[in-house]
Design an enzyme around this catalytic site. Sequence first.
Site, PDB file in Angstrom:
ATOM      1  N   ASN A 168      47.887 -26.722  19.444  1.00  0.00           N
ATOM      2  CA  ASN A 168      46.708 -27.412  18.926  1.00  0.00           C
ATOM      3  C   ASN A 168      46.000 -28.099  20.085  1.00  0.00           C
ATOM      4  O   ASN A 168      46.613 -28.348  21.125  1.00  0.00           O
ATOM      5  CB  ASN A 168      47.112 -28.453  17.865  1.00  0.00           C
ATOM      6  CG  ASN A 168      45.964 -28.796  16.922  1.00  0.00           C
ATOM      7  OD1 ASN A 168      44.916 -29.279  17.358  1.00  0.00           O
ATOM      8  ND2 ASN A 168      46.147 -28.547  15.643  1.00  0.00           N
TER       9      ASN A 168
ATOM     10  N   HIS B  91      45.384 -18.348   1.549  1.00  0.00           N
ATOM     11  CA  HIS B  91      44.227 -19.021   0.937  1.00  0.00           C
ATOM     12  C   HIS B  91      43.142 -18.024   0.532  1.00  0.00           C
ATOM     13  O   HIS B  91      42.020 -18.416   0.244  1.00  0.00           O
ATOM     14  CB  HIS B  91      43.643 -20.074   1.896  1.00  0.00           C
ATOM     15  CG  HIS B  91      44.515 -21.284   2.045  1.00  0.00           C
ATOM     16  ND1 HIS B  91      44.258 -22.309   2.937  1.00  0.00           N
ATOM     17  CD2 HIS B  91      45.660 -21.652   1.407  1.00  0.00           C
ATOM     18  CE1 HIS B  91      45.201 -23.232   2.851  1.00  0.00           C
ATOM     19  NE2 HIS B  91      46.067 -22.856   1.935  1.00  0.00           N
TER      20      HIS B  91
ATOM     21  N   SER C 295      45.496 -28.450  11.146  1.00  0.00           N
ATOM     22  CA  SER C 295      45.653 -29.907  11.197  1.00  0.00           C
ATOM     23  C   SER C 295      46.906 -30.360  10.449  1.00  0.00           C
ATOM     24  O   SER C 295      47.324 -31.503  10.574  1.00  0.00           O
ATOM     25  CB  SER C 295      44.416 -30.584  10.596  1.00  0.00           C
ATOM     26  OG  SER C 295      44.177 -30.077   9.303  1.00  0.00           O
TER      27      SER C 295
ATOM     28  N   ASP D  59      38.724 -15.846   7.004  1.00  0.00           N
ATOM     29  CA  ASP D  59      38.066 -14.835   7.839  1.00  0.00           C
ATOM     30  C   ASP D  59      39.032 -13.664   8.051  1.00  0.00           C
ATOM     31  O   ASP D  59      40.202 -13.733   7.659  1.00  0.00           O
ATOM     32  CB  ASP D  59      37.589 -15.442   9.178  1.00  0.00           C
ATOM     33  CG  ASP D  59      38.749 -15.878  10.086  1.00  0.00           C
ATOM     34  OD1 ASP D  59      39.685 -15.076  10.306  1.00  0.00           O
ATOM     35  OD2 ASP D  59      38.708 -17.021  10.592  1.00  0.00           O
TER      36      ASP D  59
ATOM     37  N   GLY E 192      46.459 -23.979  15.558  1.00  0.00           N
ATOM     38  CA  GLY E 192      45.130 -24.399  15.105  1.00  0.00           C
ATOM     39  C   GLY E 192      45.041 -24.853  13.664  1.00  0.00           C
ATOM     40  O   GLY E 192      44.090 -24.521  12.970  1.00  0.00           O
TER      41      GLY E 192
ATOM     42  N   ALA F  38      43.709 -22.638  21.862  1.00  0.00           N
ATOM     43  CA  ALA F  38      44.643 -21.529  21.583  1.00  0.00           C
ATOM     44  C   ALA F  38      44.295 -20.286  22.393  1.00  0.00           C
ATOM     45  O   ALA F  38      45.187 -19.532  22.788  1.00  0.00           O
ATOM     46  CB  ALA F  38      44.640 -21.214  20.091  1.00  0.00           C
TER      47      ALA F  38
HETATM   48  P1  OAD Z   1      41.331 -28.022   9.958  1.00  0.00           P
HETATM   49  O1  OAD Z   1      39.852 -28.053  10.205  1.00  0.00           O
HETATM   50  O2  OAD Z   1      41.893 -29.047   9.056  1.00  0.00           O
HETATM   51  O3  OAD Z   1      42.100 -28.164  11.337  1.00  0.00           O
HETATM   52  C1  OAD Z   1      41.803 -27.365  12.448  1.00  0.00           C
HETATM   53  C2  OAD Z   1      42.770 -27.728  13.548  1.00  0.00           C
HETATM   54  O4  OAD Z   1      42.543 -26.847  14.626  1.00  0.00           O
HETATM   55  C3  OAD Z   1      42.627 -29.151  14.082  1.00  0.00           C
HETATM   56  O5  OAD Z   1      43.916 -29.752  14.134  1.00  0.00           O
HETATM   57  C4  OAD Z   1      42.039 -28.960  15.491  1.00  0.00           C
HETATM   58  O6  OAD Z   1      42.522 -29.934  16.414  1.00  0.00           O
HETATM   59  C5  OAD Z   1      42.559 -27.594  15.842  1.00  0.00           C
HETATM   60  N1  OAD Z   1      41.737 -26.836  16.785  1.00  0.00           N
HETATM   61  C6  OAD Z   1      40.387 -26.767  16.859  1.00  0.00           C
HETATM   62  N2  OAD Z   1      40.000 -25.914  17.810  1.00  0.00           N
HETATM   63  C7  OAD Z   1      41.125 -25.426  18.380  1.00  0.00           C
HETATM   64  C8  OAD Z   1      41.396 -24.492  19.439  1.00  0.00           C
HETATM   65  N3  OAD Z   1      40.426 -23.884  20.092  1.00  0.00           N
HETATM   66  N4  OAD Z   1      42.679 -24.239  19.746  1.00  0.00           N
HETATM   67  C9  OAD Z   1      43.705 -24.850  19.082  1.00  0.00           C
HETATM   68  N5  OAD Z   1      43.517 -25.732  18.079  1.00  0.00           N
HETATM   69  C10 OAD Z   1      42.246 -26.020  17.730  1.00  0.00           C
HETATM   70  O7  OAD Z   1      41.694 -26.548   9.464  1.00  0.00           O
HETATM   71  P2  OAD Z   1      43.006 -26.033   8.721  1.00  0.00           P
HETATM   72  O8  OAD Z   1      44.209 -26.776   9.183  1.00  0.00           O
HETATM   73  O9  OAD Z   1      43.012 -24.560   8.843  1.00  0.00           O
HETATM   74  O10 OAD Z   1      41.802 -24.615   2.609  1.00  0.00           O
HETATM   75  O11 OAD Z   1      42.691 -26.429   7.244  1.00  0.00           O
HETATM   76  C11 OAD Z   1      43.628 -26.097   6.239  1.00  0.00           C
HETATM   77  C12 OAD Z   1      42.915 -25.811   4.956  1.00  0.00           C
HETATM   78  O12 OAD Z   1      42.085 -26.906   4.621  1.00  0.00           O
HETATM   79  C13 OAD Z   1      41.951 -24.641   4.990  1.00  0.00           C
HETATM   80  O13 OAD Z   1      42.581 -23.388   4.864  1.00  0.00           O
HETATM   81  C14 OAD Z   1      41.076 -24.909   3.820  1.00  0.00           C
HETATM   82  C15 OAD Z   1      40.887 -26.397   3.973  1.00  0.00           C
HETATM   83  O14 OAD Z   1      40.741 -27.129   2.811  1.00  0.00           O
HETATM   84  C16 OAD Z   1      41.176 -23.986   1.599  1.00  0.00           C
HETATM   85  O15 OAD Z   1      40.009 -23.681   1.612  1.00  0.00           O
HETATM   86  C17 OAD Z   1      42.067 -23.697   0.442  1.00  0.00           C
END
Ligand code: OAD
Length: 240
Positions: free
Chosen positions: A203, A110, A179, A95, A177, A221
């Site tokens: 997180n 990404h 995982s 985004d 934010g 966050a």
């Molecule tokens: P995830 O969906 O794996 O993780 C999101 C994280 O954000 C989790 O640990 C939640 O606990 C946390 N979270 C949710 N809401 C929140 C809030 N309001 N405040 C703080 N934390 C919060 O997403 P990513 O880690 O971004 O890759 O995933 C990494 C990559 O996996 C993405 O970029 C994508 C995906 O496969 C590609 O598309 C290449």
Amino acid sequence: MKKNYQNIVILSGAGISAESGLATFRSSNGLWNNHRVEDVATIEAFQRNPEYVHDFYNEMKPELLRAQPNAAHRAITELQKGYKGKVSIVTQNVDTLHEKAGSKNIYHIHGQINQAVCLNCGHILETWSDVTTETACPHCETNGMMKPNIVFFGENLLYMNEVDRLLKECDLFISVGTSGVVYPAAGFVQIAKLHGADTYEFNREETSNNYYFDHHIFGSAGSTLPIFVKELLESQKAEI
Ligand code: OAD
């Protein structure tokens, strides 16, 4: 927190955009819960069925175009504007909410939803309109070679040389934010820590690679990051 940091790196993931109404990837209603990664996010899937993959990303565009930054994105912009040290944003998000919040120095490792890359000449097309197998490259004019500029599993991340340099020179590394399960981004904290950075994780819950973080700030966050930024800005003032 009393230090004047020179180089701050903020790694953001889908969780920073959750409070803007965007689905994360691994939540129960997350993007990957509704789709098989191997159908929409691998280079093989794109080669096998480009129409299907284009449709998937085209369908995401209106929601991402409408989405507005939240307090966490805005806090980062405030930090960039008010802090003396350099603040860089390395985001896994496709985004454009950091941009909409007015932030600078953003590395979309990404890729970005509003871009397509020509597989023939490498030209990057910026567009919020649909990209299809019919779309011609505006640079080399080849038809049918535009790919969403999203890094698929099996492809190299973007800006890795710059990001590697930033991680090695940073003295404060903040993860927000994410995982921490998708490498190489999940390993950035280790590189930063190895090179002496203080490390903070923001997180809502514990993550699998939390071992490498010196500090954990639990909560949304949009609530926690503005407080932290305020403290950073005040600590800098106090040291002058
Ligand atoms: P995830 O969906 O794996 O993780 C999101 C994280 O954000 C989790 O640990 C939640 O606990 C946390 N979270 C949710 N809401 C929140 C809030 N309001 N405040 C703080 N934390 C919060 O997403 P990513 O880690 O971004 O890759 O995933 C990494 C990559 O996996 C993405 O970029 C994508 C995906 O496969 C590609 O598309 C290449």
